[in-house]
Design an enzyme around this catalytic site. Structure first.
Site, PDB file in Angstrom:
ATOM      1  N   ILE B  14       0.829  -1.203   0.000  1.00 17.42           N
ATOM      2  CA  ILE B  14       0.000   0.000   0.000  1.00 17.42           C
ATOM      3  C   ILE B  14       0.870   1.263   0.000  1.00 17.42           C
ATOM      4  CG2 ILE B  14      -1.821   1.290   1.222  1.00 17.42           C
ATOM      5  CD1 ILE B  14      -2.732  -1.423   0.069  1.00 17.42           C
ATOM      6  N   SER B 140     -10.422  -1.612   4.976  1.00 17.29           N
ATOM      7  CA  SER B 140      -9.621  -2.579   4.208  1.00 17.29           C
ATOM      8  C   SER B 140     -10.088  -2.686   2.755  1.00 17.29           C
ATOM      9  CB  SER B 140      -9.727  -3.954   4.862  1.00 17.29           C
ATOM     10  OG  SER B 140     -11.025  -4.478   4.625  1.00 17.29           O
ATOM     11  N   CYS B 141      -9.331  -3.403   1.967  1.00 17.24           N
ATOM     12  CA  CYS B 141      -9.658  -3.550   0.547  1.00 17.24           C
ATOM     13  C   CYS B 141     -11.027  -4.183   0.342  1.00 17.24           C
ATOM     14  CB  CYS B 141      -8.571  -4.357  -0.164  1.00 17.24           C
ATOM     15  SG  CYS B 141      -8.112  -5.883   0.668  1.00 17.24           S
ATOM     16  N   ASN B 142     -11.301  -5.287   1.047  1.00 18.63           N
ATOM     17  CA  ASN B 142     -12.607  -5.927   0.878  1.00 18.63           C
ATOM     18  C   ASN B 142     -13.734  -4.996   1.317  1.00 18.63           C
ATOM     19  OD1 ASN B 142     -12.403  -8.658  -0.207  1.00 18.63           O
ATOM     20  ND2 ASN B 142     -11.087  -9.063   1.549  1.00 18.63           N
ATOM     21  N   ARG B 170      -8.257 -13.504  -2.077  1.00 12.43           N
ATOM     22  CA  ARG B 170      -7.009 -13.982  -2.658  1.00 12.43           C
ATOM     23  C   ARG B 170      -6.128 -14.432  -1.483  1.00 12.43           C
ATOM     24  NH1 ARG B 170      -4.932 -11.380   0.653  1.00 12.43           N
ATOM     25  NH2 ARG B 170      -3.729  -9.446   0.564  1.00 12.43           N
ATOM     26  N   HIS B 196     -15.793  -8.954   7.937  1.00 10.59           N
ATOM     27  CA  HIS B 196     -16.067  -7.944   6.907  1.00 10.59           C
ATOM     28  C   HIS B 196     -17.366  -7.202   7.185  1.00 10.59           C
ATOM     29  CE1 HIS B 196     -13.503 -11.112   5.107  1.00 10.59           C
ATOM     30  NE2 HIS B 196     -12.826 -10.059   4.692  1.00 10.59           N
ATOM     31  N   HIS B 222      -9.561 -10.264  -5.059  1.00  7.18           N
ATOM     32  CA  HIS B 222     -10.663 -10.871  -4.317  1.00  7.18           C
ATOM     33  C   HIS B 222     -11.886 -10.917  -5.230  1.00  7.18           C
ATOM     34  CE1 HIS B 222      -8.403 -10.150  -0.636  1.00  7.18           C
ATOM     35  NE2 HIS B 222      -8.474  -8.838  -0.765  1.00  7.18           N
ATOM     36  N   GLN B 304      -6.864  -6.057  -4.534  1.00  3.51           N
ATOM     37  CA  GLN B 304      -6.512  -5.797  -3.138  1.00  3.51           C
ATOM     38  C   GLN B 304      -5.304  -4.871  -2.981  1.00  3.51           C
ATOM     39  OE1 GLN B 304      -5.995  -8.747  -4.675  1.00  3.51           O
ATOM     40  NE2 GLN B 304      -3.780  -9.058  -4.510  1.00  3.51           N
TER      41      GLN B 304
END
Lengths: 344, 344
Positions: B14, B140-142, B170, B196, B222, B304
């Site tokens: 990141i 977060s990414c998700n 992933r 999540h 993902h 991600q």
């Protein structure tokens, strides 16, 4: 009592397992297995003492490979009372006229369209509908997993209102070397719903079910993530107890055993000495069973290579009317060593 | 106007992307980046002309590796107006006292607990709540993928009643060589719901959401499989039009383009020359958008490594009150080349 003569047409992932299972049944006799190409599986069939039948036009290839064949596919069909067709997806239907020509019953696999047979079959759900039928289709591995789970919950816990399920499919079987993906997630298909819901409907008619599916790069097992809406709230313990008390379903408690993945499930199967590390039971992650108002969530693994094997054996008994549902399931489970309760 | 001085603490997946993005902003200046170990990413940082700051106790290691450093982490923090903390999960919180000591604002990542910051952040959802805040946590990414999608549907299509989502994660980023699984599906966690849903609630407060997650052996993206119950029936076209008209969301039509997997999405990103083949947009499979009574289904991919990068840039602007929501999103999108509509 004379044993039923069973022939297995096709000797790949499913066929070889069904042949092995037939050898273990007290009421069945394996006529032989048929195979079209002289690969390593043909060698092992002969090594195991199975009579091998081949298409006339391929006989020379087998001879050249030094594999002894016992005759042509037609000879095998002629000698059998019933044929288990485990030829590749869609090929089974093209063999049906041959089975019909010889007046023989046949069991087809889930890769065929439903209309190849009189009834689609999942032993725990609809054994009785298959009794005395001439053509029975054992539903696919994923559908078998879904049906075993849903029929158990619907009959032992409470009525199901609707089912929303995500199927995470394995990419290929362990033996396959030409299929992928090896690094991708593939919607299968990209459109919703996937065919799994439709296939479930061939057995649990009229149920409200929608499925979505992706393929993941793994060979070991499929995984299903289920969201079931019940007609009334259910208690988590009641669901777990019902699953625990059902044949061909095993539970794993991740917190207690450290089993938290399909790889570890298969490792247990190897460690407890299962032939080919098969695990034909639906393997439920007990920790995942979650009840929230009218909704029920759970995750389980499906061993795609073996889950339909006991179903094929029961389908033979249903077709030949050899035993009633409970008798057949008991004989199959006992001979194949299938468990219920906790895997470990 | 003086540009805001931004420091990036942590230079991994990141951090390096955020640093690159800061360099492209007209209203920001990159003070430098901080790194604790002299690995290849430290070399590339220097090669790119970024000032590299290190912990005092590790300075000798960098010197030994022949990497020129510009000072210690404290020097970097002192010089900055705001720090983007991209240190590993849970480490960010341990740096907070240092940021506080120097009286500097900070942006944290989703790997930190929500209470590290005054507000959890997703630009399309709650930019305004973050204005002038000292500590902001980019989810977060998700969670970013889920929030972008849900906020768009909730605000542009119709009100959401509940969300049931399956996350297929992933296993590792492409650069990672010590993480698995390489052949397993891993419930993550085996218990339901996964974290999540809880993380979504830090931004969309009070929404009825339950998530389940598994890890699959892949590095690219993902995948989310969503089942949304709406307060009233919605039309598929309205959903597609809303998604098509939203920044940071792109659609792919599998039937038309043959893009049917995460691998093919990334290949397009490579082919169109995206730096590092990043694709910070949510990538929706248009074919998967399916409306059934009050329910809506869809599948999309989440890259991600990059999806949170634009969010970090917007979070900086919100914290420093440099621009309003639409201005900030526009500048970020323009400078990073983010798209909406069809990917191809």
């Amino acid at each position: 009592m004379a044993r039923v003569k069973v022939a297995v047409n096709g000797y790949g992932t499913i066929g070889k397992r069904v042949a092995d299972a037939i050898k273990l049944q007290p009421d069945m006799e394996l006529v032989g297995v048929a195979k079209t190409s002289p690969n390593y599986e043909a060698f092992t069939a002969v090594k195991k003492g199975y009579k091998l039948y081949v298409p006339k036009e391929n006989a020379a290839k087998f001879e050249k490979a030094g594999i002894q064949v016992s005759g042509y596919i037609e000879d095998m069909i002629n000698e059998a009372d019933i044929i288990v067709d485990t030829t590749p997806n869609g090929i089974g239907a093209s063999y049906k006229p041959l089975y019909q020509k010889f007046g023989k019953k046949a069991i087809f696999q889930g890769g065929e369209k439903a209309d190849v047979a009189e009834v689609s079959f999942s032993a725990l759900c609809n054994y009785n509908e298959a009794i005395n039928k001439n053509y029975i289709r054992v539903v696919s591995c994923n559908t078998t997993g879904i049906l075993r789970t849903l029929c158990t919950i619907n009959s032992k816990v409470s009525k199901i209102e609707k089912v929303r399920v995500t199927v995470v499919r394995r990419a290929s079987d362990p033996k396959e070397v030409k299929k992928g993906p090896i690094n991708s997630i593939v919607p299968d298909p990209a459109s919703v719903p996937s065919h799994h819901a439709k296939d479930v409907l061939t057995v649990m008619k009229g149920i409200d079910i929608i499925s979505m599916a992706v393929v993941a790069p793994t060979t070991l097992m499929h995984m299903h993530l289920m969201n079931i809406t019940m007609k009334e709230p259910v208690r988590r313990e009641d669901v777990i107890n019902a699953l625990k008390d059902t044949e061909r379903i095993v539970l794993i408690n991740s917190s207690r055993t450290g089993i938290g993945s399909t790889a570890e499930i298969i490792e247990v199967s190897r460690d407890i000495g299962r032939y080919r590390n098969d695990i034909p039971e639906v393997v439920v992650f007990e920790d995942s069973v979650y009840s929230h108002n009218n909704e029920l969530f759970l995750m389980y693994g499906v061993h795609q290579e073996s889950i339909v094997v006991p179903e094929n054996i029961d389908a033979i008994r249903a077709a030949m009317n050899l035993a009633d549902k409970n008798e057949s399931i008991k004989i199959t489970n006992d001979t194949l060593g299938l468990m219920k309760g906790y895997l470990i």
